[in-house]
Scaffold this active site. Sequence first.
Site, PDB file in Angstrom:
ATOM      1  N   SER A   1      68.940   7.471  65.859  1.00  0.00           N
ATOM      2  CA  SER A   1      69.538   8.156  64.792  1.00  0.00           C
ATOM      3  C   SER A   1      70.964   8.468  65.054  1.00  0.00           C
ATOM      4  O   SER A   1      71.180   8.931  66.227  1.00  0.00           O
ATOM      5  CB  SER A   1      68.773   9.389  64.135  1.00  0.00           C
TER       6      SER A   1
ATOM      7  N   GLU B   1      70.372  -1.444  48.670  1.00  0.00           N
ATOM      8  CA  GLU B   1      70.831  -2.139  49.647  1.00  0.00           C
ATOM      9  C   GLU B   1      71.178  -3.757  49.240  1.00  0.00           C
ATOM     10  O   GLU B   1      72.049  -4.518  49.701  1.00  0.00           O
ATOM     11  CB  GLU B   1      70.208  -2.328  51.280  1.00  0.00           C
TER      12      GLU B   1
ATOM     13  N   HIS C   1      72.424  -3.460  61.597  1.00  0.00           N
ATOM     14  CA  HIS C   1      71.539  -2.622  61.060  1.00  0.00           C
ATOM     15  C   HIS C   1      71.591  -2.752  59.674  1.00  0.00           C
ATOM     16  O   HIS C   1      70.442  -2.740  59.138  1.00  0.00           O
ATOM     17  CB  HIS C   1      72.156  -1.186  61.708  1.00  0.00           C
TER      18      HIS C   1
ATOM     19  N   HIS D   1      75.484  -1.058  64.169  1.00  0.00           N
ATOM     20  CA  HIS D   1      75.032   0.529  64.253  1.00  0.00           C
ATOM     21  C   HIS D   1      75.440   0.729  66.002  1.00  0.00           C
ATOM     22  O   HIS D   1      74.754   0.021  66.661  1.00  0.00           O
ATOM     23  CB  HIS D   1      73.620   0.696  63.944  1.00  0.00           C
TER      24      HIS D   1
ATOM     25  N   GLY E   1      60.337  -4.760  44.848  1.00  0.00           N
ATOM     26  CA  GLY E   1      60.787  -3.667  46.079  1.00  0.00           C
ATOM     27  C   GLY E   1      60.234  -2.407  45.654  1.00  0.00           C
ATOM     28  O   GLY E   1      60.332  -1.877  44.690  1.00  0.00           O
TER      29      GLY E   1
ATOM     30  N   LEU F   1      63.176   3.066  48.454  1.00  0.00           N
ATOM     31  CA  LEU F   1      63.606   4.452  47.800  1.00  0.00           C
ATOM     32  C   LEU F   1      64.056   3.738  46.567  1.00  0.00           C
ATOM     33  O   LEU F   1      63.848   4.396  45.442  1.00  0.00           O
ATOM     34  CB  LEU F   1      64.791   5.103  48.501  1.00  0.00           C
ATOM     35  N   ALA F   2      64.975   2.867  46.497  1.00  0.00           N
ATOM     36  CA  ALA F   2      65.568   2.422  45.129  1.00  0.00           C
ATOM     37  C   ALA F   2      64.384   1.767  44.200  1.00  0.00           C
ATOM     38  O   ALA F   2      64.777   1.980  42.844  1.00  0.00           O
ATOM     39  CB  ALA F   2      66.704   1.458  45.310  1.00  0.00           C
ATOM     40  N   GLY F   3      63.612   0.874  44.987  1.00  0.00           N
ATOM     41  CA  GLY F   3      62.827   0.508  44.088  1.00  0.00           C
ATOM     42  C   GLY F   3      61.474   1.575  43.320  1.00  0.00           C
ATOM     43  O   GLY F   3      61.238   1.400  42.090  1.00  0.00           O
TER      44      GLY F   3
ATOM     45  N   ARG G   1      80.798   4.314  62.050  1.00  0.00           N
ATOM     46  CA  ARG G   1      79.978   3.420  62.889  1.00  0.00           C
ATOM     47  C   ARG G   1      80.758   2.103  63.316  1.00  0.00           C
ATOM     48  O   ARG G   1      80.418   1.851  64.599  1.00  0.00           O
ATOM     49  CB  ARG G   1      78.366   3.064  62.076  1.00  0.00           C
TER      50      ARG G   1
END
Length: 646
Positions: A285, A433, A409, A267, A41, A44-46, A338
């Site tokens: 958003s 996630e 979402h 969401h 992945g 962002l995390a990966g 949410r």
Amino acid sequence: MTKLNAKIPSGPLAEKWTRYKTDQKLVNPANKRKLDIIVVGTGLAGAAAAASFGEMGFKVKVFCIQDSPRRAHSIAAQGGINAAKNYPNDGDSVYRLFYDTIKGGDYRAREANVYRLAEVSNSIIDQCVAQGVPFAREYSGYLDNRSFGGAQVSRTFYARGQTGQQLLLGAYGALSKEIGLGHVELYHRHEMLDLVLIDGRARGIIARNVVTGELERFAAHAVVLATGGYGNVYFLSTNAMNSNGSAAMRAFKRGAFFANPAYVQIHPTCIPVHGDYQSKLTLMSESLRNDGRIWVPKKKEDAEKVRKGVLKPRDIPENDRDYYLERRYPAFGNLVPRDVASRAAKERCDAGFGVGNTGLAVYLDFAESIQRLGRNVIEARYGNLFQMYEKIVDENPYETPMMIYPAVHYTMGGLWVDYELQTTVPGLFAAGEANFSDHGANRLGASALMQGLADGYFVLPYTIQNYLADQISVPRFKTDTPEFDEAEKKIHAEIDRLLSVKGKQSVDTFHRKLGTIMWENVGMGRNEAGLKLAIEKIRLLREEFWKDVRVVGSKTGVNQELEKALRLVDYLELGELMARDALLRNESCGGHFREEYQTEDGEALRDDQNYKYVSAWEYKPDDVPEKHVEPLNYEFIEVKTRNYKV
């Protein structure tokens, strides 16, 4: 029953992460070069994890399902990223960010993990600014902040409506540097199809080259999964079509426990479904709720006229509008979390006050803020979002209120991980996630980007060393072992079976059927009868799938139908697991709303006596998965009923 060890450090809450870093084992620079890490992945995390590992000196292989890491679904995050810098001087602090996150998740997350997330949040902003991320700034030059749901302070840093894209470009730049230096090896267009265990430890993966169709073997001393969530089990969601839960499910089948699968975020601010042939839904958003006011007509006859096209929203006078979030939750208004906003929209539409041609929509109106601030200010804040809405709906949101409705979402469930982000399989870590760790039963807006970058930049670089410190004498693994042979043989057999069915129905037909079952029975409102029905229907659908699916093409070369079919095999099992988890949680909390368990005024009714735990499911071949629990012990905060009214 397996006892889950979360490995939470002792001591005061604010000192746990510091103590962990002080006591952890380290790997010296010369030894880092002997150790290989696989990262699956490049969101962002990966990307953050792979870049960090490469810079530290480890040898890294990173796998991207797209043609470029820049296309990871993190790019779709619009509104912002939370941090507790308190630039607006409105009372924010690390503790308040921690508390809002715990409360927003309806007291179903670990204290220690959430506090660490809040603690490192400020460093994330500094890191991203240093990378050149163009956050919005005030006239004075300071970084600007705006509000998001579930908070009474402004702590969300943003780059117009493109925050995810800009943060991903920052992480991609860091990753590209390490690729250029030879520390990281990037594999484009590769999809992980299995996890390989040797002597009980994660030691590699089998990935399919989606261009050639070949199965390829990769070995390492540790594996990190950063593959996002599983929202596409519902077919229609805000997720990109390639986003899927297969890597997590394949790890689940190799022994990694799956935690809280029933926790799914709906969401509230999405463009409503407009036809039977959509393949995905579009998110607007949550930042729009800063200046937009949500309402429906007070009178059912007005709502009916709107649905028939006889009445326009601008024709309805102010005193005939129900700003229902402001009415029900005066302290937070349109900025409730949410899950609360989504259920409130559903309740109004179910009661007959919905708008749009389907009646499944509410208005998000900017008339008051345009009058108060001027159109130029609203355009500067949200212009690209307004433009996107107009292109999709063909209505000008500056003049006519947007129509929105809840949609699937984000998934708060994921692979169970301990404080180190390690799963129940030694050597297998999960980030972003893909794990369950930080959001409880409901994620607050602008916290997904925060968690992804926290895990990648500031958590895993420490915790993975603690695991690898005693692996330095283990030589590099070869891939011609019985374990790799068995894994590849298993995948070939699955692919051959899919191609040999030669039924009459397409993969999408089955996926759409599954999505309908999930949305109707495991969606915003759940009950015992519906969940039992979902389990039964999914089992029948899985039998029908293996008898009547038609997967065209061959196993070689590009075959998107085969890719989708392999993922649907996992979704059909995951959907049942989600329904089973929801059925055995006899309470309402966050995104899990059991209709039998609600207060007199329709709010979620938790049962802290019996369900204050993480459910963690163990895969059982040819049998029902076994449920384990990790009790949630709150030492530093008082567990209360969520209240957004005062």
